[in-house]
Scaffold this motif. Structure first.
Motif, PDB file in Angstrom:
ATOM      1  N   ARG A  43      37.785  -6.592  15.700  1.00  0.00           N
ATOM      2  CA  ARG A  43      38.376  -5.355  15.177  1.00  0.00           C
ATOM      3  C   ARG A  43      37.343  -4.608  14.340  1.00  0.00           C
ATOM      4  O   ARG A  43      36.543  -5.212  13.619  1.00  0.00           O
ATOM      5  CB  ARG A  43      39.623  -5.672  14.347  1.00  0.00           C
ATOM      6  CG  ARG A  43      40.692  -6.375  15.191  1.00  0.00           C
ATOM      7  CD  ARG A  43      42.039  -6.465  14.497  1.00  0.00           C
ATOM      8  NE  ARG A  43      42.973  -7.198  15.340  1.00  0.00           N
ATOM      9  CZ  ARG A  43      43.675  -6.680  16.334  1.00  0.00           C
ATOM     10  NH1 ARG A  43      43.546  -5.376  16.611  1.00  0.00           N
ATOM     11  NH2 ARG A  43      44.500  -7.420  17.053  1.00  0.00           N
ATOM     12  N   PHE A  44      37.371  -3.280  14.442  1.00  0.00           N
ATOM     13  CA  PHE A  44      36.374  -2.453  13.770  1.00  0.00           C
ATOM     14  C   PHE A  44      37.015  -1.117  13.422  1.00  0.00           C
ATOM     15  O   PHE A  44      38.183  -0.854  13.727  1.00  0.00           O
ATOM     16  CB  PHE A  44      35.146  -2.247  14.672  1.00  0.00           C
ATOM     17  CG  PHE A  44      35.459  -1.525  15.964  1.00  0.00           C
ATOM     18  CD1 PHE A  44      35.445  -0.136  16.029  1.00  0.00           C
ATOM     19  CD2 PHE A  44      35.775  -2.238  17.116  1.00  0.00           C
ATOM     20  CE1 PHE A  44      35.747   0.538  17.212  1.00  0.00           C
ATOM     21  CE2 PHE A  44      36.075  -1.581  18.303  1.00  0.00           C
ATOM     22  CZ  PHE A  44      36.067  -0.195  18.351  1.00  0.00           C
ATOM     23  N   ALA A  45      36.242  -0.255  12.786  1.00  0.00           N
ATOM     24  CA  ALA A  45      36.686   1.109  12.504  1.00  0.00           C
ATOM     25  C   ALA A  45      35.522   2.066  12.724  1.00  0.00           C
ATOM     26  O   ALA A  45      34.360   1.728  12.463  1.00  0.00           O
ATOM     27  CB  ALA A  45      37.204   1.229  11.079  1.00  0.00           C
ATOM     28  N   ILE A  46      35.835   3.245  13.242  1.00  0.00           N
ATOM     29  CA  ILE A  46      34.878   4.345  13.335  1.00  0.00           C
ATOM     30  C   ILE A  46      35.521   5.525  12.633  1.00  0.00           C
ATOM     31  O   ILE A  46      36.492   6.109  13.130  1.00  0.00           O
ATOM     32  CB  ILE A  46      34.549   4.699  14.797  1.00  0.00           C
ATOM     33  CG1 ILE A  46      33.893   3.516  15.510  1.00  0.00           C
ATOM     34  CG2 ILE A  46      33.635   5.921  14.856  1.00  0.00           C
ATOM     35  CD1 ILE A  46      33.608   3.774  16.990  1.00  0.00           C
ATOM     36  N   GLY A  47      34.996   5.827  11.439  1.00  0.00           N
ATOM     37  CA  GLY A  47      35.649   6.867  10.640  1.00  0.00           C
ATOM     38  C   GLY A  47      37.065   6.448  10.297  1.00  0.00           C
ATOM     39  O   GLY A  47      37.315   5.346   9.796  1.00  0.00           O
ATOM     40  N   ARG A  48      38.010   7.309  10.598  1.00  0.00           N
ATOM     41  CA  ARG A  48      39.414   7.017  10.302  1.00  0.00           C
ATOM     42  C   ARG A  48      40.121   6.295  11.448  1.00  0.00           C
ATOM     43  O   ARG A  48      41.317   6.019  11.365  1.00  0.00           O
ATOM     44  CB  ARG A  48      40.151   8.325   9.985  1.00  0.00           C
ATOM     45  CG  ARG A  48      40.269   9.269  11.168  1.00  0.00           C
ATOM     46  CD  ARG A  48      40.945  10.575  10.792  1.00  0.00           C
ATOM     47  NE  ARG A  48      41.179  11.426  11.961  1.00  0.00           N
ATOM     48  CZ  ARG A  48      40.268  12.194  12.521  1.00  0.00           C
ATOM     49  NH1 ARG A  48      39.043  12.232  11.999  1.00  0.00           N
ATOM     50  NH2 ARG A  48      40.558  12.954  13.572  1.00  0.00           N
ATOM     51  N   HIS A  49      39.394   6.004  12.498  1.00  0.00           N
ATOM     52  CA  HIS A  49      40.010   5.416  13.690  1.00  0.00           C
ATOM     53  C   HIS A  49      39.844   3.897  13.715  1.00  0.00           C
ATOM     54  O   HIS A  49      38.699   3.404  13.717  1.00  0.00           O
ATOM     55  CB  HIS A  49      39.393   6.007  14.962  1.00  0.00           C
ATOM     56  CG  HIS A  49      39.554   7.477  15.088  1.00  0.00           C
ATOM     57  ND1 HIS A  49      40.737   8.068  15.476  1.00  0.00           N
ATOM     58  CD2 HIS A  49      38.673   8.498  14.867  1.00  0.00           C
ATOM     59  CE1 HIS A  49      40.584   9.379  15.502  1.00  0.00           C
ATOM     60  NE2 HIS A  49      39.345   9.669  15.134  1.00  0.00           N
ATOM     61  N   PRO A  50      40.926   3.137  13.730  1.00  0.00           N
ATOM     62  CA  PRO A  50      40.804   1.692  13.937  1.00  0.00           C
ATOM     63  C   PRO A  50      40.441   1.412  15.387  1.00  0.00           C
ATOM     64  O   PRO A  50      40.700   2.226  16.278  1.00  0.00           O
ATOM     65  CB  PRO A  50      42.214   1.174  13.613  1.00  0.00           C
ATOM     66  CG  PRO A  50      43.112   2.323  13.965  1.00  0.00           C
ATOM     67  CD  PRO A  50      42.337   3.575  13.633  1.00  0.00           C
ATOM     68  N   GLY A  51      39.833   0.268  15.612  1.00  0.00           N
ATOM     69  CA  GLY A  51      39.437  -0.058  16.982  1.00  0.00           C
ATOM     70  C   GLY A  51      39.449  -1.544  17.249  1.00  0.00           C
ATOM     71  O   GLY A  51      39.437  -2.365  16.333  1.00  0.00           O
ATOM     72  N   VAL A  52      39.468  -1.877  18.533  1.00  0.00           N
ATOM     73  CA  VAL A  52      39.392  -3.265  18.989  1.00  0.00           C
ATOM     74  C   VAL A  52      38.355  -3.341  20.101  1.00  0.00           C
ATOM     75  O   VAL A  52      38.400  -2.549  21.049  1.00  0.00           O
ATOM     76  CB  VAL A  52      40.750  -3.774  19.519  1.00  0.00           C
ATOM     77  CG1 VAL A  52      40.618  -5.218  20.009  1.00  0.00           C
ATOM     78  CG2 VAL A  52      41.829  -3.665  18.465  1.00  0.00           C
ATOM     79  N   LEU A  53      37.418  -4.279  19.975  1.00  0.00           N
ATOM     80  CA  LEU A  53      36.476  -4.545  21.059  1.00  0.00           C
ATOM     81  C   LEU A  53      36.945  -5.777  21.821  1.00  0.00           C
ATOM     82  O   LEU A  53      37.225  -6.818  21.221  1.00  0.00           O
ATOM     83  CB  LEU A  53      35.069  -4.771  20.521  1.00  0.00           C
ATOM     84  CG  LEU A  53      34.005  -5.045  21.595  1.00  0.00           C
ATOM     85  CD1 LEU A  53      32.684  -4.371  21.234  1.00  0.00           C
ATOM     86  CD2 LEU A  53      33.761  -6.535  21.803  1.00  0.00           C
ATOM     87  N   LEU A  54      37.039  -5.636  23.128  1.00  0.00           N
ATOM     88  CA  LEU A  54      37.385  -6.755  23.996  1.00  0.00           C
ATOM     89  C   LEU A  54      36.139  -7.123  24.801  1.00  0.00           C
ATOM     90  O   LEU A  54      35.657  -6.318  25.604  1.00  0.00           O
ATOM     91  CB  LEU A  54      38.525  -6.378  24.941  1.00  0.00           C
ATOM     92  CG  LEU A  54      39.840  -5.942  24.268  1.00  0.00           C
ATOM     93  CD1 LEU A  54      40.877  -5.604  25.327  1.00  0.00           C
ATOM     94  CD2 LEU A  54      40.361  -7.024  23.342  1.00  0.00           C
ATOM     95  N   ALA A  55      35.604  -8.306  24.552  1.00  0.00           N
ATOM     96  CA  ALA A  55      34.434  -8.755  25.300  1.00  0.00           C
ATOM     97  C   ALA A  55      34.870  -9.120  26.713  1.00  0.00           C
ATOM     98  O   ALA A  55      35.603 -10.082  26.922  1.00  0.00           O
ATOM     99  CB  ALA A  55      33.787  -9.945  24.607  1.00  0.00           C
ATOM    100  N   SER A  56      34.431  -8.326  27.666  1.00  0.00           N
ATOM    101  CA  SER A  56      34.853  -8.481  29.060  1.00  0.00           C
ATOM    102  C   SER A  56      33.602  -8.714  29.904  1.00  0.00           C
ATOM    103  O   SER A  56      32.703  -7.896  29.910  1.00  0.00           O
ATOM    104  CB  SER A  56      35.573  -7.224  29.537  1.00  0.00           C
ATOM    105  OG  SER A  56      36.637  -6.910  28.663  1.00  0.00           O
ATOM    106  N   LYS A  57      33.570  -9.840  30.591  1.00  0.00           N
ATOM    107  CA  LYS A  57      32.347 -10.239  31.285  1.00  0.00           C
ATOM    108  C   LYS A  57      31.941  -9.209  32.330  1.00  0.00           C
ATOM    109  O   LYS A  57      32.732  -8.890  33.229  1.00  0.00           O
ATOM    110  CB  LYS A  57      32.546 -11.597  31.945  1.00  0.00           C
ATOM    111  CG  LYS A  57      32.690 -12.745  30.961  1.00  0.00           C
ATOM    112  CD  LYS A  57      33.095 -14.030  31.665  1.00  0.00           C
ATOM    113  CE  LYS A  57      31.947 -14.595  32.462  1.00  0.00           C
ATOM    114  NZ  LYS A  57      32.316 -15.912  33.065  1.00  0.00           N
TER     115      LYS A  57
END
Length: 446
Positions: A305-319
């Motif tokens: 989980r991360f944030a860019i500015g005011r936007h929350p985000g989720v990174l899914l490691a996909s092969k």
């Protein structure tokens, strides 16, 4: 004396590696050069639990480890995910006495599906969990049936198999064996009557090559099947997801044990079910399993989980080179109906070898992103134009798509233009390149 010396060298190099932050393969590699048969000279513990398959190995092993730790079991596992014979050798020698006896009661091993036959030449798992078999790294692995043949060479008669009953390529390993346990899922609200993927690796029986018939599909070739010609079918399951609400991240196992997934997806559901089965076979009470992994957040970096500015985000490691992995991540983008911006990054095809083959992009169901809640799509990395060409063949409106080669510039664009939550889909090879530009969000401690 030679055994003592090899173990001493392995332990010493492993200690130095821990202090310097180096990997876990080198100690085992050197140990095997000193004595190629060292693993055959080690007294193994009562339980050796191995996990292999195309996807879910690392996550399933981490879930099992969490359960065993909470249950007070004595165990060791290859936490770093070094899953070929060198890494497994490091794990075993690190946790044995100088006389060559493994100290923990349980050794938990993540094993590379292609190379398991080399690791288990010297010892046999007591429990062998096989998660699934998909198209994966075609330049390295060929096709799923080729990998299935490689796994078959690693299976010993004395080993108890724990198989995904919903994958015909995996279920086939149980033919003619009594010492086999199956896990799987009943029909769920997300299941379909026909295969909705761009291809179907379950179209023909892996045993007799005649057409398979499905009662329903969960995704790709995973579902309830039978072969009218030879009788291969989804076997009765001892551990079953009997109901699930993936929108609410809730699953029920064996009509009794309800738990919540930290991240809602079929992948996480199957990984959790496999871990539930393995831990149960090791004597952990179901109630204890539920307490350990309900809402458990994986620490292996597959979900960040991360944030860019005011936007929350989720990174899914996909092969990369694994279209099923990508499809499951894209399904997460359209789930829930909330506005999302999706960034897809392909900057290096592999961490381990060089190839410019991006033919696998055409196996990914990018059409899933033709959803009203996916407001904007960013294609980034060295192969962004290959991605853009693939997207030209979808019906996704071009005005939703932005192509930016530089990952840092893509993140800056997202800070100004993203709508809603950001979902980042990329591989381990490119994950760090993206995360270095964003704000990490701390997870609750597991």
């Amino acid at each position: 004396m030679k055994k003592f010396f090899v173990i001493l060298v392995c332990k010493t190099i492993r200690l130095i590696g821990r202090l310097t932050g180096r990997g876990s393969s080198l100690p085992g590699q050197i140990a095997l050069k000193l004595d190629p048969d060292i693993l055959s000279k080690i007294k193994m513990p009562p339980y050796i639990v191995a996990v292999t398959g195309s996807n879910g190995k690392t996550s399933t092993v981490e879930l099992i480890a969490r359960i065993l730790k909470d249950a007070g079991k004595s165990f060791a596992y290859n936490k770093e995910g070094s899953n070929q014979i060198e890494g497994v050798t490091t794990l075993i020698l690190e946790h044995c006495t100088f006389s060559g006896k493994v100290k923990p009661e349980i050794i938990l091993i993540e094993s590379d599906e292609r190379f398991a036959k080399y690791t288990f030449r010297y010892f046999s798992p007591t429990h062998y969990i096989i998660t699934n078999l998909y198209r994966d790294q075609l330049t390295r692995n060929g096709h799923p049936e080729w990998v299935a043949h490689a796994i078959e060479e690693s299976i010993r008669p004395e080993t108890q198999l724990v198989l995904n009953a919903d994958d015909p390529l995996v279920s086939k390993f149980g033919l003619g064996r009594d010492n086999t346990v199956y896990f799987g899922a009943d029909r769920l609200p997300q299941s379909t009557d026909s295969c909705t993927s761009l291809y179907n690796d379950g179209k023909y029986c892996p045993n007799c090559k005649q057409p398979l018939e499905y009662a329903f599909y969960h995704y790709n070739h995973i579902g309830k099947f039978h072969c009218p010609s030879c009788g291969l079918r989804s076997c009765p399951t001892a551990y079953t997801v009997t109901s699930a609400d993936l929108d609410e991240s809730s699953v029920v196992i064996n009509e009794k044990y309800r738990l919540r997934l930290a991240f809602s997806s079929f992948y996480m559901m199957y990984n959790t079910l496999a871990a539930f089965a393995a831990a149960s076979l090791l004597g952990v009470a179901p109630e204890s399993i539920v307490r350990s992994i309900s809402d458990y957040t994986l620490q292996n970096g597959r979900i960040v989980r991360f944030a860019i500015g005011r936007h929350p985000g989720v990174l899914l490691a996909s092969k990369h080179e694994n279209s099923v992995s990508y499809d499951q991540s894209l399904r997460a983008a359209v789930a829930g109906g909330r506005p999302k911006t999706v960034i897809i990054i392909v900057d290096a095809v592999s961490r381990k070898y060089f190839t410019s083959d991006v033919s696998w992009l055409w196996d990914i169901d990018f059409e899933l992103l033709k959803s009203e809640n996916v407001q904007r799509i960013v294609l980034a990395g060295l192969y962004c134009n290959d991605l853009a060409t693939r997207f030209d063949y979808t019906e996704i409106p071009q005005e939703k798509i932005t192509v930016i080669s530089d990952i840092g510039e893509a993140v800056s664009w997202l800070a100004e233009n993203a709508v809603g939550e950001i979902l980042a889909v990329t591989c381990f090879s490119d994950k760090g390149k993206f995360l270095s530009h964003v704000q990490p969000q701390k997870e609750a401690k597991p």
